[in-house]
Design a protein around this motif. Structure first.
Motif, mmCIF file in Angstrom:
data_model
loop_
_atom_site.group_PDB
_atom_site.id
_atom_site.type_symbol
_atom_site.label_atom_id
_atom_site.label_comp_id
_atom_site.label_asym_id
_atom_site.label_seq_id
_atom_site.Cartn_x
_atom_site.Cartn_y
_atom_site.Cartn_z
ATOM 1 N N ARG B 8 33.847 104.168 66.806
ATOM 2 C CA ARG B 8 33.155 103.226 67.152
ATOM 3 C C ARG B 8 33.343 102.296 66.154
ATOM 4 O O ARG B 8 32.039 101.638 66.988
ATOM 5 C CB ARG B 8 32.034 103.833 67.429
ATOM 6 C CG ARG B 8 32.441 105.119 69.620
ATOM 7 C CD ARG B 8 31.270 105.061 69.548
ATOM 8 N NE ARG B 8 31.147 106.003 70.637
ATOM 9 C CZ ARG B 8 30.556 106.376 71.556
ATOM 10 N NH1 ARG B 8 29.109 106.680 71.399
ATOM 11 N NH2 ARG B 8 30.027 107.445 72.817
ATOM 12 N N PRO B 10 32.792 99.029 64.639
ATOM 13 C CA PRO B 10 33.173 97.465 64.930
ATOM 14 C C PRO B 10 34.288 96.844 64.273
ATOM 15 O O PRO B 10 35.216 96.323 64.925
ATOM 16 C CB PRO B 10 32.138 96.680 65.004
ATOM 17 C CG PRO B 10 30.652 97.989 64.744
ATOM 18 C CD PRO B 10 31.445 99.071 63.987
ATOM 19 N N ALA B 13 37.290 98.080 64.808
ATOM 20 C CA ALA B 13 38.036 98.195 66.481
ATOM 21 C C ALA B 13 38.667 96.385 66.125
ATOM 22 O O ALA B 13 39.859 96.191 67.150
ATOM 23 C CB ALA B 13 36.901 97.400 67.335
ATOM 24 N N GLN B 44 33.385 98.947 77.219
ATOM 25 C CA GLN B 44 32.853 98.452 76.393
ATOM 26 C C GLN B 44 33.601 97.269 76.144
ATOM 27 O O GLN B 44 33.707 96.012 75.152
ATOM 28 C CB GLN B 44 33.689 98.969 74.795
ATOM 29 C CG GLN B 44 33.185 100.566 74.747
ATOM 30 C CD GLN B 44 31.939 100.365 73.851
ATOM 31 O OE1 GLN B 44 32.224 98.870 72.788
ATOM 32 N NE2 GLN B 44 30.908 100.855 74.010
ATOM 33 N N ILE B 46 36.621 96.771 76.535
ATOM 34 C CA ILE B 46 38.566 96.630 75.609
ATOM 35 C C ILE B 46 39.038 95.296 76.587
ATOM 36 O O ILE B 46 40.079 95.029 76.032
ATOM 37 C CB ILE B 46 38.755 98.125 75.317
ATOM 38 C CG1 ILE B 46 37.511 99.028 74.934
ATOM 39 C CG2 ILE B 46 39.862 98.077 74.616
ATOM 40 C CD1 ILE B 46 37.745 100.154 74.468
ATOM 41 N N LEU B 49 39.848 92.218 75.758
ATOM 42 C CA LEU B 49 39.871 91.707 74.820
ATOM 43 C C LEU B 49 41.320 92.059 73.985
ATOM 44 O O LEU B 49 41.759 91.401 73.315
ATOM 45 C CB LEU B 49 39.180 92.556 73.449
ATOM 46 C CG LEU B 49 37.750 92.392 73.490
ATOM 47 C CD1 LEU B 49 37.077 93.488 72.763
ATOM 48 C CD2 LEU B 49 37.198 90.418 73.278
ATOM 49 N N GLU B 221 36.917 107.317 72.637
ATOM 50 C CA GLU B 221 36.798 106.585 72.357
ATOM 51 C C GLU B 221 36.954 105.598 72.102
ATOM 52 O O GLU B 221 38.148 105.681 72.774
ATOM 53 C CB GLU B 221 35.852 107.022 70.616
ATOM 54 C CG GLU B 221 35.069 107.887 70.865
ATOM 55 C CD GLU B 221 33.571 108.479 71.440
ATOM 56 O OE1 GLU B 221 33.551 107.506 71.729
ATOM 57 O OE2 GLU B 221 33.110 109.377 72.374
#
Lengths: 344, 365
Positions: B8, B10, B13, B44, B46, B49, B221
């Motif tokens: 997780r 950042p 990510a 999240q 995601i 993004l 995750e």
């Protein structure tokens, strides 16, 4: 998206367990049935009420129906003291006196009752609040689940503290006094025998000392709330709604203990909506945020206090958002009712 | 939140997102089959993004969502009988049947209980020989081994008051059904890591080869999903179509053979109806003849079921990725987690519920 569901209501609707979970179903029950009948509902719903004509006095009442009666970190006795003391504290009050009402199911072992009452008495002595009166009822087997405890508390406000759910202001720092999710996951795990008990203990504890530590900051402390049923998500939504502000928190800043995270992952629960009994969220003026954190951290129960977010300078009133780990934003909605563990 | 940090993180990510943007030259469309993955993607943010034009298509992998209405109505009819204790996982209890749901039945007096494992239902049956204990057994390959083990245990105990209402479904037939649809837009799959932990990924290799579609076994995750998407896009960009394993910490090619043995002993493959999709050949599991005495559908002869979906629910189109929840006229208005019209709004893994929990709103009135 609408909060009010336009679906027709049926005459044969019955109370569901979710109506007691502190989320949107609870709010519906209050708004549509309980508050209209009792003449309440004017102004924001607070953890405790000011006594009419005695504005320095605060009163709160709370029923405790936790199952099992004993769980790691506590039991229904100390919980019943802490819950009401904390509700008084969230209005900036120091507790003065408690009453205790017991509904006992026929067949409850006296040893269990004794243990609960000793724990209750010890918790009250530790807080320094006397139990001044009470009531005891016994009902037939099956008419209650072992033991229900109701406590009512009266408190006196610290003179400079007047926190309210409606007083959060743009720019406020959102503080949290400790980790989230401990109580809810502990009780669930103990009740269902899920095997997390060795790793997790309830955070049940009184919060009045933390509030006393914040008292010197006076009017800079805008809002206090202990996120019990419905968790941090419900508490923030209630504050955002009552204050007509937009609140944003940072997922990375919210402290979730590892065992809580594991339990929530396994069960498909969200730590943000799991109940707590020993932490508070405080909305304070931005220039007082560091002093507030220092004050909270000066006590053991606030040692892990953190800043988790802020009230946005502008933003849709009543909305709570979360900055996610990967940098996106999502809305944190008011939970619906009881959380149901997922299938896999 | 300070846990599972390595999956997780950042900074990692952001790094994966940058790499994805550098790799993707076209607006690829990738389906995550599993509802748990949909949940992480949406929670999240995601999917918002991803590089411009790239789209995640949410698949049919929510076991609660695809359980047929007829099975739910049957479960409720059985639960309403005196002397019956009906058990299931929590998120099955709020799924709307034709008239009501199991939670509402419980509030009206039926003995409906949440269990956390099927073995809990077996123990309940052993403790209460005077009651018929029924377990509503749904789910993909993930839950089948535990359910099979529960049946084997009940058989060893000689229980005669335990039975299962079985409605298991299998992932590969759902994938091929989607791919056989001429309108299918899916160019790559993220396969569900926990399903593959049981089955391995051998069954996916012929699908990848036949349909020339990359399949990446992926975890749950945030970083798992970003890495899974990157692995899929890398294959797509280079014209490859293989089964790859992002979830190596939990999944082997051959899967868990002991779990597979238990499933093979107790269950056999059968045609299965999927809610909102229809009956898919060889897409489900039912009890084998040897264990049919544990079949609740046979033990309780329920007749006069007339399941009827709410006509405005587009769950089928949601489950196949053809539409988004926010395309549905009822989303967020007539259909909410409080009053779900269809199953995708019920389970936390349902696509509509995931969108609703994340506060996503309809883009047009």
């Amino acid at each position: 998206m609408t909060i009010e569901c336009p679906a027709p209501r049926h005459e044969d609707e019955v109370v569901l367990l979710g109506h007691g979970a502190g989320g949107r179903l609870t709010a519906e029950l209050l708004d549509r049935l309980i508050l209209p009948a009792t003449g309440g509902g004017h102004g924001p719903l607070e953890d405790a009420a000011l006594l009419p004509d005695h504005r320095d006095l605060v009163i709160s009442t709370d029923g405790f129906v936790v199952s099992p009666l004993f769980f790691p970190g506590g039991d229904i006795g100390c919980l019943a003291v802490h819950g009401t003391v904390n509700d008084l504290a969230m209005r900036g009050a120091q507790p003065l006196a408690l009453t205790v009402s017991l509904v006992i199911e026929e067949g409850l072992p006296l040893a269990d009752l004794r243990a609960v009452m000793q724990s209750l008495g010890k918790a009250a002595r530790d807080v320094g609040v006397p139990v001044v009166t009470g009531d005891t009822k016994v009902v037939g087997r099956g008419a209650a689940d072992k033991l229900f405890v109701t406590t009512t508390g009266v408190g006196r406000r610290h003179s400079a503290l007047h926190p309210s759910a409606a007083l959060a202001r743009p720019g406020d720092a959102v503080l949290l006094s400790g980790p989230v999710g401990l109580h809810g996951t502990t009780v669930l795990s103990t009740r269902e025998g899920l095997g997390f008990e060795s790793d997790i203990a309830s955070d049940t504890r009184p919060l009045h000392r933390l509030v006393a530590a914040l008292a010197p900051l006076g009017p800079a402390v805008h809002t206090l709330r202990d996120p019990t049923r419905g968790g941090l998500a419900a508490a923030l939504n209630e504050i955002a709604h009552a204050s007509s502000v937009a609140v944003e928190i940072d997922e990375r800043a919210v402290p979730v203990p590892g065992p809580v995270a594991s339990a929530c992952d396994l069960l498909g629960l969200d730590p943000l909506v799991v109940a707590n009994e020993g932490c508070l969220t405080a909305f304070v003026a931005p220039d007082a945020a560091e002093d507030a954190l220092t004050a909270l951290r000066s006590l053991p129960e606030g040692a892990q206090a953190v800043r988790v977010g802020e009230v946005l300078p502008d933003g849709p009133a009543g909305r709570v958002t979360l900055r996610t780990l990967v940098g996106a934003r999502r809305i944190v909605d008011m939970p619906l009712g009881e959380q149901l563990p997922r299938i896999c | 939140m300070k846990y599972l940090d390595e999956y997780r993180d950042p900074a990692l990510a952001r790094h994966l997102l940058d790499e994805l943007r550098a790799t993707a030259t076209r607006p690829w469309r990738i389906m995550e089959v599993c509802g748990g993955q949909t949940h992480t993607l949406v929670r999240q943010g995601i999917d918002e993004l991803l590089p411009a034009g790239m789209r995640m298509i949410h698949g049919p992998g929510c076991p609660v969502c695809v359980t047929p209405l007829e099975t739910l109505d049957r479960a409720m009819a059985i639960a309403a009988r005196p002397g019956v204790t009906l058990t299931s996982f929590g998120d099955m209890l709020r799924v709307p049947g034709t008239g009501t749901d199991l939670l509402s039945l419980r509030a009206r007096g039926a003995d409906v209980r949440v269990v956390y494992a099927p073995m809990d239902a077996v123990r309940l049956a052993a403790r209460h020989p005077d009651r018929e204990v029924v377990f509503l057994a749904v789910g993909f390959e993930t839950t089948a081994p535990a359910n099979a083990t529960a049946v084997l245990h009940a058989a060893r105990l000689g229980l005669t008051n335990f039975s299962m209402l079985v409605s298991h479904v299998l992932v590969p037939p759902a994938m091929t059904t989607l791919l056989d649809d001429p309108d299918c837009e899916v160019q790559a799959f993220l396969a569900a890591g926990h399903v593959c932990a049981v089955t391995g990924w051998r069954a996916y290799e012929p699908i990848a080869a036949r349909y020339r579609v990359p399949i990446v076994v992926t975890g749950f995750e945030p970083l798992d999903l970003l890495e899974g998407v990157l692995m899929a896009v890398t294959q797509l960009e280079s014209g490859r179509h293989e089964v790859a394993n992002q979830y190596a910490r939990a999944v082997r090619r051959t899967g868990n053979t002991a779990a597979q043995d238990a499933v093979r002993t107790v269950f056999q493959v059968t045609d299965r109806a999927w809610r909102g999709i229809g009956t898919l050949p060889a897409s489900g599991l039912e009890l084998t003849e040897e264990y049919t005495r544990f079949d609740a559908a046979r033990r309780f002869a329920v007749r006069d079921l007339s399941p009827a979906e709410d006509p405005s629910c587009i769950a089928g189109a949601i489950l196949t990725g053809a539409r988004l929840p926010t395309d549905c006229a009822a989303y967020g208005t007539r259909c909410t987690p409080r009053h779900p019209l269809g199953a995708p709004m019920v389970s936390s893994e349902g696509t509509c519920a995931a969108y609703h929990a994340a506060g996503r709103v309809r883009s047009q009135p």
